[in-house]
Write an enzyme that holds these catalytic residues in place. Structure first.
Site, mmCIF file in Angstrom:
data_model
loop_
_atom_site.group_PDB
_atom_site.id
_atom_site.type_symbol
_atom_site.label_atom_id
_atom_site.label_comp_id
_atom_site.label_asym_id
_atom_site.label_seq_id
_atom_site.Cartn_x
_atom_site.Cartn_y
_atom_site.Cartn_z
ATOM 1 N N CYS A 1 0.815 -1.233 -0.059
ATOM 2 C CA CYS A 1 0.065 0.137 -0.125
ATOM 3 C C CYS A 1 0.686 1.035 -0.082
ATOM 4 O O CYS A 1 1.630 1.507 0.926
ATOM 5 C CB CYS A 1 -1.002 -0.135 1.303
ATOM 6 S SG CYS A 1 -1.631 1.544 1.885
ATOM 7 N N CYS B 1 0.093 3.745 2.875
ATOM 8 C CA CYS B 1 0.816 3.172 4.247
ATOM 9 C C CYS B 1 2.545 2.974 4.203
ATOM 10 O O CYS B 1 2.840 3.501 5.330
ATOM 11 C CB CYS B 1 0.551 1.484 4.159
ATOM 12 S SG CYS B 1 -1.429 1.265 4.102
#
Length: 102
Positions: free
Chosen positions: A29, A32
């Site tokens: 991600c 992230c």
């Protein structure tokens, strides 16, 4: 010290006392990857006030499902075992700090 990596075996024990911020994330991600260093920094700065933890949803899909994590990063704030806040998407260190100090 850095954020504590939690699993379904350690999660509930960790959040039952005090204030805990949990970052639900995954290695693939993009946002992230930006959030994680912020969370780690916060962990060093606020270790006396709150526990900062992270959950890799690829490894712990049951926890993500239990807390309704649909998109990541999702950050949850717990106080004495109860979820008191949920933030979805990238959050600044200032925002997270304010949430934890409330």
């Amino acid at each position: 010290m850095g954020a504590v990596a939690l699993t379904k075996e350690t999660f509930h024990k960790q959040i039952e006392q005090g204030v805990t911020l949990v970052d639900f994330w995954a290695p693939w991600c993009g946002p992230c990857k930006i959030q994680l260093p912020i969370v780690e920094e916060l962990s060093d700065e606020m270790s006396d006030q709150a526990t900062i933890a992270k959950v890799n949803i690829d490894n712990e899909p049951e926890l993500a499902s239990e807390y309704g994590v649909m998109s990541i990063p999702t950050l949850l704030v717990f106080k004495d075992g109860k979820m008191i806040d949920k933030m979805v998407g990238l959050q600044s260190k200032e925002v997270l700090k304010k949430k934890l100090q409330q």
